[in-house]
Design a protein around this motif. Structure first.
Motif, PDB file in Angstrom:
ATOM      1  N   VAL A 163       6.831   6.855  -6.130  1.00 13.75           N
ATOM      2  CA  VAL A 163       5.667   6.537  -6.961  1.00 13.75           C
ATOM      3  C   VAL A 163       5.435   5.026  -6.911  1.00 13.75           C
ATOM      4  O   VAL A 163       6.393   4.255  -6.875  1.00 13.75           O
ATOM      5  CB  VAL A 163       5.884   6.969  -8.430  1.00 13.75           C
ATOM      6  CG1 VAL A 163       4.647   6.657  -9.274  1.00 13.75           C
ATOM      7  CG2 VAL A 163       6.223   8.452  -8.520  1.00 13.75           C
ATOM      8  N   LYS A 164       4.172   4.602  -6.916  1.00 14.23           N
ATOM      9  CA  LYS A 164       3.855   3.181  -6.966  1.00 14.23           C
ATOM     10  C   LYS A 164       3.900   2.689  -8.407  1.00 14.23           C
ATOM     11  O   LYS A 164       3.243   3.230  -9.285  1.00 14.23           O
ATOM     12  CB  LYS A 164       2.459   2.918  -6.394  1.00 14.23           C
ATOM     13  CG  LYS A 164       2.348   3.016  -4.894  1.00 14.23           C
ATOM     14  CD  LYS A 164       3.144   1.930  -4.190  1.00 14.23           C
ATOM     15  CE  LYS A 164       2.596   0.551  -4.467  1.00 14.23           C
ATOM     16  NZ  LYS A 164       3.392  -0.494  -3.762  1.00 14.23           N
ATOM     17  N   ALA A 220       0.811  -1.220   0.000  1.00 14.71           N
ATOM     18  CA  ALA A 220       0.000   0.000   0.000  1.00 14.71           C
ATOM     19  C   ALA A 220       0.845   1.271   0.000  1.00 14.71           C
ATOM     20  O   ALA A 220       0.303   2.377  -0.109  1.00 14.71           O
ATOM     21  CB  ALA A 220      -0.926   0.011   1.213  1.00 14.71           C
ATOM     22  N   TYR A 221       2.172   1.121   0.094  1.00 13.65           N
ATOM     23  CA  TYR A 221       3.030   2.283   0.298  1.00 13.65           C
ATOM     24  C   TYR A 221       4.101   2.378  -0.790  1.00 13.65           C
ATOM     25  O   TYR A 221       4.507   1.373  -1.372  1.00 13.65           O
ATOM     26  CB  TYR A 221       3.741   2.182   1.658  1.00 13.65           C
ATOM     27  CG  TYR A 221       2.812   1.929   2.806  1.00 13.65           C
ATOM     28  CD1 TYR A 221       2.086   2.961   3.394  1.00 13.65           C
ATOM     29  CD2 TYR A 221       2.641   0.636   3.305  1.00 13.65           C
ATOM     30  CE1 TYR A 221       1.228   2.724   4.455  1.00 13.65           C
ATOM     31  CE2 TYR A 221       1.778   0.390   4.368  1.00 13.65           C
ATOM     32  CZ  TYR A 221       1.074   1.429   4.931  1.00 13.65           C
ATOM     33  OH  TYR A 221       0.221   1.189   5.969  1.00 13.65           O
ATOM     34  N   THR A 222       4.567   3.605  -1.011  1.00 13.11           N
ATOM     35  CA  THR A 222       5.738   3.793  -1.860  1.00 13.11           C
ATOM     36  C   THR A 222       6.998   3.459  -1.059  1.00 13.11           C
ATOM     37  O   THR A 222       6.953   3.333   0.171  1.00 13.11           O
ATOM     38  CB  THR A 222       5.842   5.247  -2.350  1.00 13.11           C
ATOM     39  OG1 THR A 222       6.102   6.106  -1.222  1.00 13.11           O
ATOM     40  CG2 THR A 222       4.569   5.689  -3.055  1.00 13.11           C
ATOM     41  N   TYR A 223       8.100   3.360  -1.760  1.00 14.71           N
ATOM     42  CA  TYR A 223       9.392   3.119  -1.098  1.00 14.71           C
ATOM     43  C   TYR A 223       9.669   4.217  -0.078  1.00 14.71           C
ATOM     44  O   TYR A 223      10.073   3.943   1.061  1.00 14.71           O
ATOM     45  CB  TYR A 223      10.489   3.063  -2.158  1.00 14.71           C
ATOM     46  CG  TYR A 223      11.866   2.750  -1.624  1.00 14.71           C
ATOM     47  CD1 TYR A 223      12.344   1.445  -1.653  1.00 14.71           C
ATOM     48  CD2 TYR A 223      12.697   3.747  -1.117  1.00 14.71           C
ATOM     49  CE1 TYR A 223      13.624   1.145  -1.183  1.00 14.71           C
ATOM     50  CE2 TYR A 223      13.977   3.452  -0.639  1.00 14.71           C
ATOM     51  CZ  TYR A 223      14.425   2.152  -0.671  1.00 14.71           C
ATOM     52  OH  TYR A 223      15.682   1.852  -0.192  1.00 14.71           O
ATOM     53  N   CYS A 274       4.007 -13.425  -0.790  1.00 14.66           N
ATOM     54  CA  CYS A 274       2.818 -12.747  -1.333  1.00 14.66           C
ATOM     55  C   CYS A 274       1.580 -13.618  -1.193  1.00 14.66           C
ATOM     56  O   CYS A 274       1.275 -14.419  -2.079  1.00 14.66           O
ATOM     57  CB  CYS A 274       3.040 -12.411  -2.809  1.00 14.66           C
ATOM     58  SG  CYS A 274       3.793 -10.822  -3.115  1.00 14.66           S
ATOM     59  N   PHE A 275       0.836 -13.437  -0.112  1.00 11.66           N
ATOM     60  CA  PHE A 275      -0.447 -14.113   0.011  1.00 11.66           C
ATOM     61  C   PHE A 275      -1.437 -13.536  -0.993  1.00 11.66           C
ATOM     62  O   PHE A 275      -2.276 -14.242  -1.537  1.00 11.66           O
ATOM     63  CB  PHE A 275      -1.006 -13.941   1.429  1.00 11.66           C
ATOM     64  CG  PHE A 275      -0.360 -14.811   2.468  1.00 11.66           C
ATOM     65  CD1 PHE A 275       0.841 -15.445   2.236  1.00 11.66           C
ATOM     66  CD2 PHE A 275      -0.971 -14.993   3.698  1.00 11.66           C
ATOM     67  CE1 PHE A 275       1.443 -16.245   3.203  1.00 11.66           C
ATOM     68  CE2 PHE A 275      -0.380 -15.787   4.677  1.00 11.66           C
ATOM     69  CZ  PHE A 275       0.813 -16.414   4.430  1.00 11.66           C
ATOM     70  N   THR A 276      -1.370 -12.235  -1.218  1.00  9.64           N
ATOM     71  CA  THR A 276      -2.390 -11.534  -2.016  1.00  9.64           C
ATOM     72  C   THR A 276      -1.799 -10.688  -3.135  1.00  9.64           C
ATOM     73  O   THR A 276      -2.550  -9.995  -3.818  1.00  9.64           O
ATOM     74  CB  THR A 276      -3.227 -10.618  -1.116  1.00  9.64           C
ATOM     75  OG1 THR A 276      -2.372  -9.626  -0.502  1.00  9.64           O
ATOM     76  CG2 THR A 276      -3.936 -11.396  -0.025  1.00  9.64           C
ATOM     77  N   GLU A 292       3.200  -4.345  -6.037  1.00 14.62           N
ATOM     78  CA  GLU A 292       4.646  -4.248  -5.808  1.00 14.62           C
ATOM     79  C   GLU A 292       4.914  -3.715  -4.404  1.00 14.62           C
ATOM     80  O   GLU A 292       4.455  -2.640  -4.051  1.00 14.62           O
ATOM     81  CB  GLU A 292       5.286  -3.328  -6.844  1.00 14.62           C
ATOM     82  CG  GLU A 292       6.804  -3.271  -6.741  1.00 14.62           C
ATOM     83  CD  GLU A 292       7.405  -2.443  -7.872  1.00 14.62           C
ATOM     84  OE1 GLU A 292       7.854  -3.050  -8.870  1.00 14.62           O
ATOM     85  OE2 GLU A 292       7.403  -1.203  -7.757  1.00 14.62           O
ATOM     86  N   GLY A 293       5.662  -4.480  -3.608  1.00  8.54           N
ATOM     87  CA  GLY A 293       5.952  -4.070  -2.244  1.00  8.54           C
ATOM     88  C   GLY A 293       7.394  -3.654  -2.077  1.00  8.54           C
ATOM     89  O   GLY A 293       8.101  -3.366  -3.047  1.00  8.54           O
ATOM     90  N   ILE A 294       7.825  -3.645  -0.835  1.00  8.73           N
ATOM     91  CA  ILE A 294       9.208  -3.332  -0.491  1.00  8.73           C
ATOM     92  C   ILE A 294       9.691  -4.446   0.428  1.00  8.73           C
ATOM     93  O   ILE A 294       9.044  -4.762   1.435  1.00  8.73           O
ATOM     94  CB  ILE A 294       9.332  -1.954   0.204  1.00  8.73           C
ATOM     95  CG1 ILE A 294       8.978  -0.829  -0.771  1.00  8.73           C
ATOM     96  CG2 ILE A 294      10.742  -1.747   0.725  1.00  8.73           C
ATOM     97  CD1 ILE A 294       7.520  -0.472  -0.821  1.00  8.73           C
TER      98      ILE A 294
END
Length: 221
Positions: free
Chosen positions: A173-174, A55-58, A112-114, A179-181
């Motif tokens: 930016v996403k 849900a967050y940017t880097y 990654c569950f989701t 895509e996560g961190i």
């Protein structure tokens, strides 16, 4: 009994990544809950599931790493730490055997569950890492974060393990909602394990301090 069940679960999880490479397992976290952490026992490192950072940017994740932040106690994983995790799991980028593909998919799904992505070429989990590169796509040079992928490459026969730096993206930016961190920290033993270790240490101390019985042989007739 709960601790025993948890230990058995950890052993079974490790076996899911291959008996020859049982250095990676899934475990709980007091903040993020059940199965939130992938533990590299060979290198004593924990990795947080990517779902918690998608849900967050880097830059937003980076701002939450300090004390009191949502991700306090964690740091952003490096390429070297991700590659060391792959060694512990027995993964080789480009491997084509069924066992290696199964290991890559298991590790992908643990992260990654989701947030597993599917394209015409790959099924993968992808997250940004701490390594920085400089790119210039026409507006002048800019620093960006490298991205690391875990999964399967589909557009080759036979399919291949995908475990590599797979590109880059901007820190503020996403690139994709999935895509996560990648976050990591020194491995934190579970409270039950700590309690068991303490009990064992106390038992050994008590045993060492126990008075020794001295037996004096009786004289023979």
């Amino acid at each position: 009994m709960n601790l025993l069940r948890r230990s058995l679960a950890g052993c079974l999880a490790a076996l899911a990544l291959g008996s020859a490479h049982a250095g990676v397992l899934q475990t709980d976290d007091t903040t993020f809950g059940v199965d939130a952490v992938i533990r590299d026992t060979s290198n004593a490192r924990d990795f947080l599931r990517l779902d918690f950072t998608t849900a967050y940017t880097y830059a937003q994740v980076q701002s939450e790493l300090g004390g009191g932040g949502l991700f306090g106690g964690w740091s952003i994983a490096s390429r070297a730490q991700m590659e060391a995790l792959g060694v512990s799991a027995g993964l080789t980028h480009g491997a084509t055997d069924a066992a290696s593909l199964g290991l890559a998919e298991q590790l992908r799904d643990w992260f990654c569950f989701t947030c597993v992505e599917t394209s015409t070429t790959h099924i993968y989990a992808r997250g940004l890492i701490s390594d920085v590169i400089t790119v210039d796509i026409g507006a002048g040079p800019v620093d960006v974060q490298e991205a690391f992928s875990i999964g399967r490459r589909l557009n080759v026969d036979p399919n291949e393990v995908d475990f590599r730096v797979s590109g880059w993206y901007y820190p503020d930016v996403k690139g994709s909602p999935n895509e996560g961190i990648y976050l990591t920290r020194a491995a934190v033993p579970e409270p039950g394990v700590l309690a068991l270790l303490l009990i064992a240490a106390l038992a050994m101390t008590a045993r060492a301090r126990r008075p020794q019985t001295v037996r004096i042989p009786l004289p023979r007739d």
